[in-house]
Design an enzyme around this catalytic site. Sequence first.
Site, PDB file in Angstrom:
ATOM      1  CG  ASP A   1       4.562  59.355  23.591  1.00  0.00           C
ATOM      2  OD1 ASP A   1       5.421  60.260  23.584  1.00  0.00           O
ATOM      3  OD2 ASP A   1       3.341  59.586  23.465  1.00  0.00           O
ATOM      4  CB  ILE A   2      10.073  60.817  23.137  1.00  0.00           C
ATOM      5  CG1 ILE A   2      11.451  61.106  23.727  1.00  0.00           C
ATOM      6  CG2 ILE A   2       9.352  62.093  22.712  1.00  0.00           C
ATOM      7  CD1 ILE A   2      12.514  61.419  22.718  1.00  0.00           C
TER       8      ILE A   2
ATOM      9  N   GLY B   1       4.277  66.110  15.134  1.00  0.00           N
ATOM     10  CA  GLY B   1       5.199  65.033  15.509  1.00  0.00           C
ATOM     11  C   GLY B   1       5.617  65.082  16.972  1.00  0.00           C
ATOM     12  CB  VAL B   2       8.981  64.521  18.503  1.00  0.00           C
ATOM     13  CG1 VAL B   2       9.626  64.685  19.861  1.00  0.00           C
ATOM     14  CG2 VAL B   2       9.241  63.129  17.967  1.00  0.00           C
ATOM     15  CG  ASP B   3       8.080  70.932  18.130  1.00  0.00           C
ATOM     16  OD1 ASP B   3       8.274  71.178  19.326  1.00  0.00           O
ATOM     17  OD2 ASP B   3       8.207  71.780  17.220  1.00  0.00           O
TER      18      ASP B   3
ATOM     19  CG  ASN C   1       9.704  74.522  13.786  1.00  0.00           C
ATOM     20  OD1 ASN C   1       9.861  75.677  14.166  1.00  0.00           O
ATOM     21  ND2 ASN C   1       8.573  73.861  13.980  1.00  0.00           N
TER      22      ASN C   1
ATOM     23  N   GLY D   1      10.678  62.022  10.383  1.00  0.00           N
ATOM     24  CA  GLY D   1       9.219  62.096  10.256  1.00  0.00           C
ATOM     25  C   GLY D   1       8.857  63.142   9.222  1.00  0.00           C
TER      26      GLY D   1
ATOM     27  CB  SER E   1      15.705  64.686  10.150  1.00  0.00           C
ATOM     28  OG  SER E   1      16.155  65.978  10.466  1.00  0.00           O
TER      29      SER E   1
END
Length: 173
Positions: free
Chosen positions: A10-11, A32-34, A24, A126, A124
């Site tokens: 996990d980042i 997602g990651v965001d 975005n 995901g 990009s």
Amino acid sequence: MTRITLVQGDITDQQVDVVVNAANSSLLGGGGVDGAIHRRGGPEILADCRRLRASHYGKGLPTGRAVATTAGRLPARWVVHTVGPVYSAADYEGRAGLLASCYRESLGVAVELGARTVAFPAISAGIFGWPMEDAARIALTAVTGAEAGRGVLEEVRFVLFDGAAYETFERIW
Ligand code: AR6
């Protein structure tokens, strides 16, 4: 020499100077990651994003560009937000160039901040639909070819969320 490393995980757990967010254009959060970065990092990150929108990016951050904010409560020092392109087979070349630009621009911002270690997700690959194998090839080519960070960055780490993504990156690498 900059080390390129691949890890599965996990980042938001990474102990690095910079964590790169697959954001975005709105910079106001998403899935997602965001979503994970804003949830775990807390409201300070969003507050910084809102300030950036108001001061520099009234129309949003363009695809392929990158900007830094605080990392809030994450173990990292900064989050660098970049906007990957949505995958399109019909407009492949232009968008692949923008995906490579995300990596180069993020490294440039990280170096300006004085970072030594940077963690990237598979931008990009995901919600934006880029096929993982091609996303991995573009990511690894962009990072190994980038001028920014040469001789300054100690480590660029790719953090792949699942085993399949990790194996794909490992195979391409
Ligand atoms: N750590 C590491 N990788 C992760 C994590 C995590 N915590 N969570 C997901 N991934 P995505 P995109 C993987 O969708 O395709 C958001 O709504 C995921 O499995 O996060 O660039 C933004 O606001 C995939 O392999 O980013 C944008 O609107 C990779 O990270 C849009 O999604 C990227 O998936 C951006 O879409």
